[in-house]
Scaffold this active site. Structure first.
Site, PDB file in Angstrom:
ATOM      1  N   ASP A 288      55.725  23.762  29.105  1.00  0.00           N
ATOM      2  CA  ASP A 288      54.490  23.390  29.792  1.00  0.00           C
ATOM      3  C   ASP A 288      54.430  21.861  29.843  1.00  0.00           C
ATOM      4  OD1 ASP A 288      51.961  22.914  30.694  1.00  0.00           O
ATOM      5  OD2 ASP A 288      50.921  24.033  29.120  1.00  0.00           O
ATOM      6  N   ASP A 434      40.442  30.594  38.460  1.00  0.00           N
ATOM      7  CA  ASP A 434      41.181  30.094  37.301  1.00  0.00           C
ATOM      8  C   ASP A 434      40.463  30.544  36.017  1.00  0.00           C
ATOM      9  OD1 ASP A 434      42.896  28.454  35.655  1.00  0.00           O
ATOM     10  OD2 ASP A 434      43.209  27.148  37.382  1.00  0.00           O
ATOM     11  N   ASP A 547      49.780  32.313  34.262  1.00  0.00           N
ATOM     12  CA  ASP A 547      50.052  30.904  33.980  1.00  0.00           C
ATOM     13  C   ASP A 547      50.408  30.786  32.494  1.00  0.00           C
ATOM     14  OD1 ASP A 547      50.230  28.175  34.279  1.00  0.00           O
ATOM     15  OD2 ASP A 547      48.103  27.851  34.698  1.00  0.00           O
ATOM     16  N   ARG A 606      54.402  31.061  36.460  1.00  0.00           N
ATOM     17  CA  ARG A 606      54.893  29.686  36.335  1.00  0.00           C
ATOM     18  C   ARG A 606      56.261  29.660  35.671  1.00  0.00           C
ATOM     19  NH1 ARG A 606      51.294  24.948  33.614  1.00  0.00           N
ATOM     20  NH2 ARG A 606      51.916  25.978  31.678  1.00  0.00           N
ATOM     21  N   ASP A 622      52.478  21.834  37.585  1.00  0.00           N
ATOM     22  CA  ASP A 622      51.418  20.813  37.602  1.00  0.00           C
ATOM     23  C   ASP A 622      51.882  19.511  38.244  1.00  0.00           C
ATOM     24  OD1 ASP A 622      49.905  22.697  36.339  1.00  0.00           O
ATOM     25  OD2 ASP A 622      50.126  21.831  34.352  1.00  0.00           O
ATOM     26  N   HIS A 680      45.731  23.970  45.678  1.00  0.00           N
ATOM     27  CA  HIS A 680      45.211  24.078  44.305  1.00  0.00           C
ATOM     28  C   HIS A 680      44.889  22.678  43.807  1.00  0.00           C
ATOM     29  CE1 HIS A 680      44.366  25.658  40.439  1.00  0.00           C
ATOM     30  NE2 HIS A 680      45.511  25.373  39.857  1.00  0.00           N
TER      31      HIS A 680
END
Length: 947
Positions: A288, A434, A547, A606, A622, A680
């Site tokens: 991440d 979300d 996610d 993701r 991201d 997004h």
């Protein structure tokens, strides 16, 4: 309660500290900080200790086995070699007698690959030659040092361990190993010394040398066992215990004549992989990474260990089936002779020829590698698809436009945004929610204040034939009153820490547990939670977003799970890169099950691994509202596409930061021509709905989205084809023009299928773009102006803010729907327009595929598949699936022939032989012939004759 609040506060503070700036590299390891990578890189080429023991060779019809021995430590390995159907070779290397089983990756291969016969052509004390099927292809095994060469005729295609970098750290017991190895070495050396001492010809100095050699080997053994990070590794404040000690593996591959290689996503880097000499290797370790940097080999959210080499002569692939942390070194240089001994004396070699050397290094597991020998790009895609499957076939609506942000505040906000699209005449299919839509970050729930009546909200969308996606992440709030947590704990299905308790870490809910998705029981239970009677408030038009499934652990090492956490008997280090695949699989299975196996799911993930394509879509994570991030979305998606994951997109507008109006418009224009099309934005960014930037920019964004909707029939056909063949939807130019060297490094334009070439505008203030149109004998037509251009040239094209440079290949027929409605579902029965772009030979071909757009009934032969052909002045529609049964009310309302000429008459002939004169008009300036209202059913046989 106070402790819980403190933990949650720490999570939030950590996140915003990380998200406020570009990625903090110090949170993530370099090769030097990853002890096994550092050890492996310290090995020097050309000093391989491994040799093949030819007397252990066993050969069955389809499998060869023999033992390899490491002459330094006497550990034996078992080599297995298979010839697979479809021009592939599989190589497996494991310890012959490991102290305990080593992890072998399950659930990624579709099935045990089918094999073909192997036979020995020549064998002597130095090696052997195997036939790999066909008269020309051979595998040459050299015994000392161990090495494999795959040749075809006089050409070396690939060499394995030619640099001698095979390394296999064997499992060992920490306390006893040193003394055992010392004892063994002393005994061996003592026997040698006795022989030396008893020989009358040996001098006193030789005796001393023998004694020093024993001491030196003992010192080396002790030093080897005590290298940092072998039994415990510390990174920042985190300690990684290693009860099995060092277990890393490595193998090198050499590719003579190759200087262009691609693949091994996911990295925010160029399409063509770079030389890693003097820098870190490319890293494959799902992480991440907040607001990732561009143009470096750092690991990101996904890891697909597939590399593709390409030259004018051949395309090949290497699939390294290992789910542990992996580093890949790449070195491209001039090559010397790649032959060995007399066996390859006939091979022409040149010191000037390029060569690429690739070295794979993984922390644990075994060596299990598939060598895909092409020879064409399409062959490699087919070969890889036969191993791991093809891209799932999405419902049509998933290929349309998606509107998302973190977060839409409540049901009224959702209703207002939905209404805003109608008021501004902008189509969309999905609105997304979300993490804030849940009750305190408890997934499978709804916030009782902001979303008190989710079914009312969903029904309102359904009435407009629209849908919703809700996020369901794989970190579960530790709360005894939370049903999901209580059931997972009661079933003992959480990942365990090294001491056997449930592993817990910080994520969005605060303290969270992590379901063990490697366990089939956990996956089955998770799937059952998507049933309508379990997931309260959900309906059939709600789909799912996974996610944070790397998995993300805010207070874990490198923002992920501790490697010594346990999944049953396996450490997390063995399975890390598989975790996200399992989460998406369990979710997709759940959506299928809730419909009784009828409806196709849509799940966005993701984190990905090899095989993730079978379960849904992926996005590039991201990103930021910067021009560089817009640019990099193209090679990132191309890299995923060529390793099987076609359903890819990037957050339109950038997740972090606030885009300028120009950047936002350009991103919509680019996103409209990428497979997954979603806007997004981060929680802290200003609202970005398409109508908030003034009427002029609203019109530009509307037009980009409408272009996407008009092309949905083509997108749908491409996904149908990739689902059946494995060919990427969004593909580099070299895939279709493999001999055109000018295409090999192009990454600012691409092909959709083989018939549309797209060159988005990705530079701020651009007044023009330079487009390369490939193909010596091709012609290309601007889809907006119908202007004709010859192939094999670079074309400078002036652009305005309204420009989206797209070209249709001459010789193609593309089906569109030019009546744009509020959603794709509203357009299902609308008529088609055929765009026929003529080649220089005045011919063209295309396809039309139609089914119900949402179910699995196409697997029951319920679809229409037509072949459209134009030649000798006649356009025909022919059924290519005569055993299929499906009907449609859609019809052909217009045929546009691009590059046409004036006609005196146009006649339509239907299946019953009836003839009808059609209205037509010819525009001499654009050379476009338009045939109006043929009126034939899209599923019927018909022909149109021009005279």
């Amino acid at each position: 309660m106070a402790a819980s609040c403190v933990s949650l506060l720490a999570v939030v503070v950590l996140f915003f500290c990380l998200s406020a700036h570009a990625v903090d590299r110090s949170n993530f390891k370099t090769c030097d900080q990853s002890s096994f990578c550092k050890r492996q890189r310290e090995l020097k080429p050309g000093q391989s200790p491994y040799r093949a023991l030819l007397d252990t060779l066993e050969l069955s019809n389809s499998r060869l086995t023999l033992q390899l021995i490491n002459d330094n430590n006497k550990v034996r390995l078992l080599l297995e070699l298979y010839r697979l159907q479809g021009n592939m070779t599989r190589l497996k290397i494991n310890e012959l007698k490991p102290l305990k089983p080593r992890y072998e990756v399950p659930d990624v291969l579709m099935a045990d690959p089918l094999t073909e016969p192997l036979s020995v052509v020549v064998q002597d004390e130095n090696g052997l030659v195997l036939s790999l099927g066909g008269a020309e292809q051979r595998l040459i095994l050299n015994a000392r040092p161990f090495r494999l060469d795959i040749i075809e005729g006089p050409q070396v295609l690939m060499s394995v361990n030619s640099r001698g970098l095979l390394a296999f750290e064997h499992l060992r017991a920490r306390k006893d190993t040193i003394s055992h190895k010392i004892s063994s070495t002393v005994g061996s050396m003592w026997n040698s010394l006795n022989s030396i001492f008893s020989s009358k010809s040996e001098s006193d100095s030789e005796e001393t040398a023998g004694q020093e050699n024993v001491g030196q080997q003992i010192d080396e053994i002790i030093e080897d066992e005590e290298k940092p990070g072998m039994w415990e590794e510390v990174f920042k404040t985190h300690s990684d215990s290693k009860p099995d000690g060092p277990s890393s593996i490595s193998l090198d591959f050499s590719l003579p004549g190759v200087e262009h290689i691609y693949g091994i996503p996911e990295h925010a880097d160029t399409l063509k992989l770079k030389n890693t000499d003097g820098s870190d290797p490319y890293r494959l370790y799902n992480l991440d990474v907040f607001q990732y940097e561009l143009h470096n080999p750092m690991a990101l959210y996904g890891s697909v260990p597939v590399l593709i080499s390409h030259s004018t002569e051949r395309t090949m692939g290497v699939f390294w089936l290992n789910a542990a942390e992996t580093w890949v070194d790449i070195s491209t240089s001039s090559a010397g002779q790649t032959m060995f001994g007399k066996m390859l004396d006939f091979v022409p070699g040149s010191s000037e020829a390029p060569q690429t050397d690739v070295r794979w290094m993984s922390e644990s597991g075994i060596i299990d590698v598939f060598i895909m020998l092409g020879p064409k790009p399409t062959d490699v895609f087919t070969q890889y698809a036969s191993l791991t499957g093809t891209q799932s076939f999405p419902p049509l609506s998933a290929l349309a436009y998606h509107q998302c942000r973190w977060n839409y505040n409540d049901q009224e906000d959702v209703r207002a945004v939905d209404q805003g699209f109608d008021e501004h005449d902008i189509p969309y299919d999905f609105i997304w929610l979300d993490i804030e839509h849940t009750d305190g970050k408890r997934y499978f729930t709804w916030d009782p204040s902001n979303f008190p009546q989710p079914k009312d909200m969903l029904q309102g969308l359904m009435d407009k034939r629209r849908k919703l996606v809700a996020i369901v992440d794989p970190h579960i709030k530790v709360d005894s009153d939370y049903k999901i947590h209580s059931e997972i704990r009661s079933k003992n299905l959480y990942v365990k820490n090294k001491d056997g308790g449930d592993y817990e870490g910080w994520c969005w809910p605060g303290n969270a547990g992590y379901p063990d998705f490697t366990n089939p029981d956990m996956r089955a239970w998770w799937s059952s939670m998507f049933a309508y009677d379990q997931y309260e408030g959900s309906m059939e038009n709600q789909y799912i977003w996974n996610d944070m499934n790397e998995p993300s652990v805010f207070n874990g090492p490198e923002v992920t799970m501790h490697k010594d956490a346990l999944h049953g008997v396996w450490e997390h280090r063995d399975v890390h890169n598989l975790y996200g695949l399992y989460v998406q699989k369990a979710t997709a299975d759940g959506l299928i099950q809730r419909s009784g196996g009828v409806e196709r799911p849509f799940v966005l993930t993701r984190a990905v691994f090899a095989g993730s394509q079978r379960y849904g879509a992926v996005w590039t994570g991201d990103n930021a509202a910067e021009w560089g991030h817009l640019k990099i979305s193209i090679p990132m998606c191309l890299s995923l596409g060529i390793v099987g994951i076609s359903f890819c997109g990037a957050d339109v507008g950038g997740f972090f930061k606030h885009p300028s109006t120009e950047l936002l418009v350009r991103w919509y224009q680019a996103g409209a021509y990428q497979p997954f099309f979603r806007a997004h934005a981060h929680l802290d960014t200003p609202r970005r709905e398409p109508w908030l930037f003034g009427p002029e920019n609203t019109a530009l964004i509307r037009e980009a989205i409408r272009q996407r909707y008009a092309l949905l029939p083509y997108w749908y056909q491409l996904f149908y084809n990739t689902h059946h063949t494995g060919q990427p939807v969004m593909r580099p130019l070299w895939v279709e023009y493999p001999e055109d060297v000018a295409t090999f490094a192009i990454e600012d334009e691409y092909l959709l299928g083989k018939d549309l070439l797209v060159h988005p505008v990705t530079d701020e203030g651009a007044k023009g773009v330079t487009v390369y149109l490939p193909g010596k004998h091709e012609v290309w037509f601007d889809v907006h102006t119908f202007e004709k251009h010859d192939g094999a040239q670079s074309l400078y094209l002036p652009v305005a803010m309204s420009s989206i440079p797209v070209f249709q290949r001459g010789g193609s027929i593309i089906c569109r729907k030019d009546r744009i409605r509020r959603s794709s579902s509203c357009m299902e029965s609308d008529p088609y327009t055929l765009y026929v772009a003529l080649s220089s030979q005045a011919s063209a071909e295309g396809e039309l595929y139609i089914d119900d757009f949402h179910s699995f009934n196409y697997e029951k032969k319920e679809f229409i598949h037509r072949r459209l052909s134009f030649s000798d002045g006649t356009l025909t529609s022919r059924n290519v699936a005569p055993d299929s049964q499906f009907s449609t009310s859609s019809w052909i309302e217009k045929i546009v022939i691009i590059g046409g000429v004036q006609q005196s008459s146009v006649t339509l002939t239907t299946a019953d032989g009836a003839e009808t004169a059609l209205e037509f008009e010819f525009d001499s300036e654009t050379a476009v012939l338009t045939l109006r209202k043929p009126g034939v059913n899209a599923g019927a046989d018909w022909s149109v004759r021009l005279r």
